[in-house]
Write an enzyme that holds these catalytic residues in place. Structure first.
Site, short mmCIF file in Angstrom:
data_model
loop_
_atom_site.label_atom_id
_atom_site.label_comp_id
_atom_site.label_asym_id
_atom_site.label_seq_id
_atom_site.Cartn_x
_atom_site.Cartn_y
_atom_site.Cartn_z
N LYS A 1 -20.98 -5.49 143.28
CA LYS A 1 -21.34 -4.50 142.25
C LYS A 1 -20.15 -4.22 141.34
O LYS A 1 -19.01 -4.55 141.70
CB LYS A 1 -21.81 -3.21 142.93
N TYR B 1 3.70 11.15 124.00
CA TYR B 1 2.97 12.39 123.70
C TYR B 1 3.48 13.53 124.56
O TYR B 1 3.67 13.38 125.77
CB TYR B 1 1.48 12.21 123.98
N ARG C 1 -26.26 11.30 150.47
CA ARG C 1 -26.21 10.72 149.14
C ARG C 1 -27.52 9.94 148.99
O ARG C 1 -28.57 10.56 148.84
CB ARG C 1 -24.96 9.84 148.99
N MET D 1 -3.54 5.63 124.86
CA MET D 1 -4.83 4.93 124.91
C MET D 1 -4.66 3.41 125.03
O MET D 1 -5.36 2.77 125.81
CB MET D 1 -5.65 5.24 123.65
C1 LIG Z 1 -20.09 -0.15 147.68
C2 LIG Z 1 -20.90 -0.25 148.90
C3 LIG Z 1 -20.44 -0.99 150.02
C4 LIG Z 1 -19.06 -1.60 150.09
O1 LIG Z 1 -18.11 -0.64 150.45
P1 LIG Z 1 -16.58 -1.08 150.72
O2 LIG Z 1 -15.94 0.14 151.22
O3 LIG Z 1 -16.05 -1.52 149.39
O4 LIG Z 1 -16.64 -2.19 151.69
C5 LIG Z 1 -21.31 -1.15 151.08
N1 LIG Z 1 -22.53 -0.59 151.08
C6 LIG Z 1 -23.00 0.14 150.04
C7 LIG Z 1 -24.35 0.72 150.11
C8 LIG Z 1 -22.18 0.36 148.93
O5 LIG Z 1 -22.64 1.10 147.91
#
Ligand SMILES: *Cc1c(COP(=O)(O)O)cnc(C)c1O
Length: 378
Positions: A34, A264, A132, A311
């Site tokens: 992802k 800045y 969650r 930036m």
């Molecule tokens: C992002 C995610 C993972 C991976 O987690 P890591 O700590 O990067 O290994 C596994 N399962 C779900 C549902 C996630 O959203």
């Protein structure tokens, strides 16, 4: 693409990490790709992970899964952040497994499968205590619905996610594991036995064999980074190789006197007569504005950030004897083998975690794929 900065992704390192994790897990591996493979490049990493032995790919968004299919990747893919109104028809037609966290999404998927005239493959997501994603208060009602088998929906998996897998001995882990088993049993009671149970992220994969089940979902560790330095040790300790090196061009080098204000807000002054380097990256590229205490590596040594990150640029104190010149590449972070700062260093300099450091590098920074000798790969 712009040449102000580049991410070099060591694909050999990713292969090594997949093999290492695969061996530690002892069950099939789902490579989590992802968020553009945590900033490393979705398709390139997806391909290499499968090549190295991962059996599954996992993404948050359906759009990410579609990009993998469009690139010709045939391995099973789960998308687990698929809200109501998503392109479920595309998902079913493209053989993308869908994480289902609610009755509403279940109905949407079933409807799309009916339209497609094809079975949808789903993984039921249950909330075992992280609060969650996943079924919580709807669980009883959902079990009632599932008692009526739906011809177009195939329940492939059951999954959940740990909130504190990086903390050994934390009671919440045992409680989540117990709840997961109970919810699996609830399904068994109504004659549903998903073939793929999965619960472990990287930390749980490295720490707790009792939670491995049929598949582990590894993200951060596959990129060679530790899920938690304090409890699990660093990459080297875990036999992982950080895959990402971020480098940027020096825009300018200038000589200044001691006590010169920089940037800045004039939040910093040069301690001595020195050379400053202006690095062509800033918070628009993903360098945290808050970062203090990290810096770059050039000419055989580290040069710390001085003043606020802007930036598109930040300034480093090269030291009066530095030979660095405008146009040179400097390493912002890398595996640390030569003394350069690491993603872990940048994380602690930014009150953050390595996940955020690598993931936030903006797409305007090119991704270049290399092998462990640093040579480009096609
Ligand atoms: C992002 C995610 C993972 C991976 O987690 P890591 O700590 O990067 O290994 C596994 N399962 C779900 C549902 C996630 O959203």
């Amino acid at each position: 693409m712009s040449a102000h900065a580049e991410v070099l992704v060591d694909l050999d390192a990713i292969k090594h990490n997949v093999a290492t994790l695969q061996e530690k897990a002892g069950v099939p591996l789902l490579a989590v790709v992802k968020a553009d493979a945590y900033g490393h490049g979705l398709v390139a990493v997806g391909r290499v992970a499968i090549e190295a032995g991962a059996h599954w790919l996992g993404v948050a968004l359906l759009e990410e899964a579609v990009l993998l299919r469009t690139a010709g990747i045939k391995a099973p893919i789960i998308a687990w952040l698929v809200p109501p109104g998503s392109a479920f028809l595309t998902a079913v037609k493209s053989d993308i497994d869908i994480g289902v966290p609610s009755i509403q999404v279940y109905h949407d998927v079933a409807l799309a499968a009916g339209h497609a005239g094809k079975k949808a493959r789903i993984h039921i997501e249950v909330d075992t205590g992280m609060t969650r994603g996943g079924f919580l208060e709807e669980w009883g009602a959902f079990l009632e619905i599932l008692k009526e088998p739906h011809g177009h929906v195939e329940i492939i998996g059951l999954f959940s996610h740990f909130a504190r897998a990086d903390e050994p001995g934390e009671k919440q882990n045992a409680a989540q594991l117990k709840r997961f088993l109970e919810m699996a049993d609830d399904l068994n009671q109504i004659g549903i036995e998903p073939s793929v149970l999965h619960l472990s992220n990287s930390a749980a994969t490295l720490m707790d064999a009792s939670a491995h089940f049929d598949l582990v979902r590894t993200g951060i560790a596959m990129y060679g980074l530790s899920p938690d330095l304090q409890h699990l040790g660093n990459s080297k300790h875990l036999d992982l190789r950080p895959a990402m090196t971020l480098r940027a061009k020096l825009q300018l080098v200038k000589e200044v006197l001691a006590n010169t204000p920089v940037g800045y807000g004039a939040t910093a002054f040069t301690p001595d007569d020195t050379k400053l380097g202006v690095v062509a990256m800033g918070y628009a590229d993903g360098i945290p504005r808050i970062a203090q205490g990290a810096g770059i590596y050039v000419d055989g040594k580290r040069a710390p950030i001085i003043g606020r990150v802007s930036m598109d640029q930040f300034v480093v104190d090269l030291g009066s004897d530095s030979l660095a010149k405008a146009g040179d590449w400097v390493v912002v972070f890398g595996p640390g083998y030569d003394g350069e700062y690491t993603a872990d260093d940048w994380a602690s300099a930014s009150h953050s975690i390595n996940y955020e450091i690598v993931t936030r590098i903006n797409p305007r920074v090119s991704r270049i794929y290399v092998n462990s000798d640093g040579n480009g790969v096609v």
